[in-house]
Design an enzyme around this catalytic site. Structure first.
Site, PDB file in Angstrom:
ATOM      1  N   HIS A 259       0.849  -1.182   0.000  1.00  0.00           N
ATOM      2  CA  HIS A 259       0.000   0.000   0.000  1.00  0.00           C
ATOM      3  C   HIS A 259       0.888   1.237   0.000  1.00  0.00           C
ATOM      4  O   HIS A 259       1.902   1.269   0.694  1.00  0.00           O
ATOM      5  CB  HIS A 259      -0.911   0.012   1.242  1.00  0.00           C
ATOM      6  CG  HIS A 259      -2.084   0.899   1.064  1.00  0.00           C
ATOM      7  ND1 HIS A 259      -1.991   2.261   1.178  1.00  0.00           N
ATOM      8  CD2 HIS A 259      -3.362   0.621   0.745  1.00  0.00           C
ATOM      9  CE1 HIS A 259      -3.180   2.784   0.937  1.00  0.00           C
ATOM     10  NE2 HIS A 259      -4.033   1.813   0.667  1.00  0.00           N
ATOM     11  N   ASP A 313      -7.741  -5.503   0.786  1.00  0.00           N
ATOM     12  CA  ASP A 313      -8.313  -6.471  -0.150  1.00  0.00           C
ATOM     13  C   ASP A 313      -7.954  -7.907   0.176  1.00  0.00           C
ATOM     14  O   ASP A 313      -8.515  -8.829  -0.404  1.00  0.00           O
ATOM     15  CB  ASP A 313      -7.823  -6.161  -1.575  1.00  0.00           C
ATOM     16  CG  ASP A 313      -8.443  -4.878  -2.075  1.00  0.00           C
ATOM     17  OD1 ASP A 313      -9.642  -4.694  -1.857  1.00  0.00           O
ATOM     18  OD2 ASP A 313      -7.717  -4.058  -2.657  1.00  0.00           O
TER      19      ASP A 313
HETATM   20  N1  COA Z   1       3.856  -7.853  -4.000  1.00  0.00           N
HETATM   21  C1  COA Z   1       5.199  -7.871  -4.157  1.00  0.00           C
HETATM   22  N2  COA Z   1       5.931  -6.746  -4.214  1.00  0.00           N
HETATM   23  C2  COA Z   1       5.311  -5.588  -4.115  1.00  0.00           C
HETATM   24  C3  COA Z   1       3.927  -5.497  -3.947  1.00  0.00           C
HETATM   25  C4  COA Z   1       3.197  -6.690  -3.876  1.00  0.00           C
HETATM   26  N3  COA Z   1       1.864  -6.677  -3.741  1.00  0.00           N
HETATM   27  N4  COA Z   1       3.557  -4.191  -3.865  1.00  0.00           N
HETATM   28  C5  COA Z   1       4.685  -3.492  -3.996  1.00  0.00           C
HETATM   29  N5  COA Z   1       5.750  -4.324  -4.154  1.00  0.00           N
HETATM   30  C6  COA Z   1       7.155  -3.950  -4.330  1.00  0.00           C
HETATM   31  C7  COA Z   1       7.403  -3.528  -5.766  1.00  0.00           C
HETATM   32  O1  COA Z   1       7.739  -4.621  -6.581  1.00  0.00           O
HETATM   33  C8  COA Z   1       8.498  -2.533  -5.576  1.00  0.00           C
HETATM   34  O2  COA Z   1       9.705  -3.241  -5.355  1.00  0.00           O
HETATM   35  P1  COA Z   1      11.102  -2.698  -5.934  1.00  0.00           P
HETATM   36  O3  COA Z   1      11.281  -1.338  -5.321  1.00  0.00           O
HETATM   37  O4  COA Z   1      12.087  -3.702  -5.486  1.00  0.00           O
HETATM   38  O5  COA Z   1      10.928  -2.638  -7.434  1.00  0.00           O
HETATM   39  C9  COA Z   1       8.155  -1.827  -4.281  1.00  0.00           C
HETATM   40  O6  COA Z   1       7.399  -2.782  -3.531  1.00  0.00           O
HETATM   41  C10 COA Z   1       7.330  -0.587  -4.471  1.00  0.00           C
HETATM   42  O7  COA Z   1       6.208  -0.940  -5.277  1.00  0.00           O
HETATM   43  P2  COA Z   1       5.323   0.098  -6.032  1.00  0.00           P
HETATM   44  O8  COA Z   1       4.421  -0.609  -6.993  1.00  0.00           O
HETATM   45  O9  COA Z   1       6.186   1.202  -6.552  1.00  0.00           O
HETATM   46  O10 COA Z   1       4.454   0.691  -4.831  1.00  0.00           O
HETATM   47  P3  COA Z   1       3.242   1.650  -4.988  1.00  0.00           P
HETATM   48  O11 COA Z   1       3.152   2.431  -3.747  1.00  0.00           O
HETATM   49  O12 COA Z   1       3.298   2.390  -6.267  1.00  0.00           O
HETATM   50  O13 COA Z   1       2.018   0.629  -5.142  1.00  0.00           O
HETATM   51  C11 COA Z   1       0.178  -0.741  -4.813  1.00  0.00           C
HETATM   52  C12 COA Z   1       1.045   0.388  -4.215  1.00  0.00           C
HETATM   53  C13 COA Z   1      -1.013  -0.978  -3.899  1.00  0.00           C
HETATM   54  C14 COA Z   1      -0.350  -0.321  -6.183  1.00  0.00           C
HETATM   55  C15 COA Z   1       1.044  -2.021  -4.926  1.00  0.00           C
HETATM   56  O14 COA Z   1       1.465  -2.405  -3.645  1.00  0.00           O
HETATM   57  C16 COA Z   1       0.306  -3.149  -5.612  1.00  0.00           C
HETATM   58  O15 COA Z   1       0.258  -3.186  -6.834  1.00  0.00           O
HETATM   59  N6  COA Z   1      -0.270  -4.105  -4.822  1.00  0.00           N
HETATM   60  C17 COA Z   1      -0.992  -5.220  -5.389  1.00  0.00           C
HETATM   61  C18 COA Z   1      -2.392  -4.764  -5.792  1.00  0.00           C
HETATM   62  C19 COA Z   1      -3.262  -4.498  -4.613  1.00  0.00           C
HETATM   63  O16 COA Z   1      -3.359  -5.294  -3.683  1.00  0.00           O
HETATM   64  N7  COA Z   1      -3.966  -3.346  -4.659  1.00  0.00           N
HETATM   65  C20 COA Z   1      -4.922  -2.971  -3.634  1.00  0.00           C
HETATM   66  C21 COA Z   1      -4.471  -1.745  -2.935  1.00  0.00           C
HETATM   67  S1  COA Z   1      -5.532  -1.374  -1.562  1.00  0.00           S
END
Ligand code: COA
Length: 382
Positions: A259, A313
């Protein structure tokens, strides 16, 4: 010019008094009240009132609000007829976005400085969104939608309209708590979308329709569907570690984890997990819950150092499945709840409006000259 931050991460885009997230300590408050207290003691309609009008209602204010919502639950036969033309295999979020937008055709007055108009729009949207979600659920099965029942609470009535059975009171209470947990979460993507749309002074139905479209994506509201798909793919507890190893090696995201705001387990996931256990104790165990718990434990050692823990979620899908809700209604249910937050932000935005118009850093070409079509080589300009 300030530094560019992709996804506006950490950039304040508004001032707001609605919701606060302390992502380091896992604390979420609505108008100053911890979400745990609201989930345990409040109702979704009382929490909606709190979010939109800023204070908990008195008994009389709550009774009036509940009565108004009950009076406006029905949707016009013309909207129901429109929904009958939607493809039965279309996603219910698309059906919801279209039907929410269509409300603007019926209630299009734009007196945004009229408190009565604001109140009526709030009541209509809170009342009709669940009816529209339920209507599409039955229409796509080839049935006529069933009418809301005035003797049932907001949540019991919704479960009744989709399952065609009056729910057990405990199931209705747990569903109501789920709505409270999803009602608001500061400036997430759909709420930002709602505020941007609101800032143009368009009608509230367009505000909610734009937010519904934003919520539908798998990185936002759509993740709860994907969590169940992932758990089903894993299939059993003994396959959790191998799945996680492969996902981490292939840099795949684990759905329901991570998150932007939290560096610890999302407080809503903590409560949802308790609600899931309550449901399983009463209505029978779901062995996918054991898979989920094992995944949470295994992921803690692999991803915890990066601050990646279960989000809202992760457990909500298991709760909804136990309540007999089809998987592709999970995100529309998120929308039913989040309408409360979107409307609170709509009202707050109108109170101190300035149209959103950020700037950009241009990275494209310059100095090109238009050429007649027969003198161009492929994709080339002079
Ligand atoms: N599983 C594995 N790794 C994850 C992850 C996950 N669910 N969420 C983030 N990471 C990792 C990324 O791979 C990244 O790693 P790196 O720096 O080594 O490349 C790092 O954490 C940062 O990820 P990032 O996507 O830039 O974070 P964000 O703040 O932009 O994204 C979300 C937040 C919620 C979009 C992201 O965590 C995600 O896509 N989660 C899965 C979807 C989900 O559950 N969404 C519901 C949100 S309430």
């Amino acid at each position: 010019m300030p530094a560019f931050r992709p996804g506006l991460e950490g950039v304040p885009a508004t001032q707001s008094a609605i919701c606060d997230i302390d992502g380091r300590n896992g604390v979420l408050t609505y108008r100053g009240y911890p979400v745990e207290q609201l989930a345990n003691h409040s109702s979704f309609l009382e929490t909606t009132y709190l979010l939109i009008w800023g204070e908990l209602p008195t008994g009389e204010q709550l009774r009036r609000f509940e009565y108004e919502v009950q009076m406006h639950r029905r949707v016009s036969f013309r909207i129901r007829d429109m929904m009958k033309c939607f493809p039965a295999d279309g996603h219910p979020m698309d059906a919801l976005q279209s039907s929410a937008a269509s409300l603007g055709l019926f209630y299009s007055r734009r007196a945004l400085d009229d408190p009565q108009y604001i109140e009526e729009a709030v009541v209509r949207l809170i009342a009709k969104i669940p009816t529209m979600v339920a209507a599409f659920q039955l229409i796509r099965k080839g049935q006529d939608p069933i009418q809301p029942r005035d003797d049932l609470s907001y949540s019991a009535n919704f479960l009744y309209m989709i399952t065609e059975r009056v729910p057990d009171p405990m199931a209705a209470r747990i569903f109501d708590a789920c709505l409270i947990l999803h009602a608001e979460h500061s400036l997430n993507a759909s709420t930002f979308s709602a505020r941007v749309t609101a800032s143009t002074l368009t009608d509230p139905y367009a505000v909610v329709a734009s937010a519904v479209g934003t919520l539908a994506g798998p990185l936002h509201g759509g993740a709860n569907e994907d969590v169940l798909t992932m758990l089903d793919q894993i299939g059993s507890e003994d396959r959790v570690e191998a799945y996680l190893e492969r996902a981490v090696a292939e840099k795949q995201k684990i759905m329901g984890f991570g998150h932007r705001e939290y560096r610890v387990k999302d407080p809503r996931a903590v409560i949802l997990q308790e609600l899931a256990e309550e449901l399983f104790d009463r209505f029978g165990h779901d062995h996918m819950y054991d898979v989920a718990r094992r995944l949470e434990k295994a992921a803690e050692s692999r991803l915890g150092a990066k601050g990646i823990y279960p989000n809202v979620d992760f457990y909500s899908g298991l709760v909804y499945r136990k309540l007999g809700i089809p998987r592709d209604l999970f995100t529309p249910i998120f929308a039913i709840a989040r309408v409360a937050g979107w409307l609170a932000h709509w009202k707050e935005q109108l109170g101190a409006n300035r149209i959103y118009r950020p700037t950009q850093i241009y990275t494209g070409a310059s100095g090109k000259t238009w050429l007649p079509i027969d003198t161009r080589s492929s994709g080339a300009g002079a």
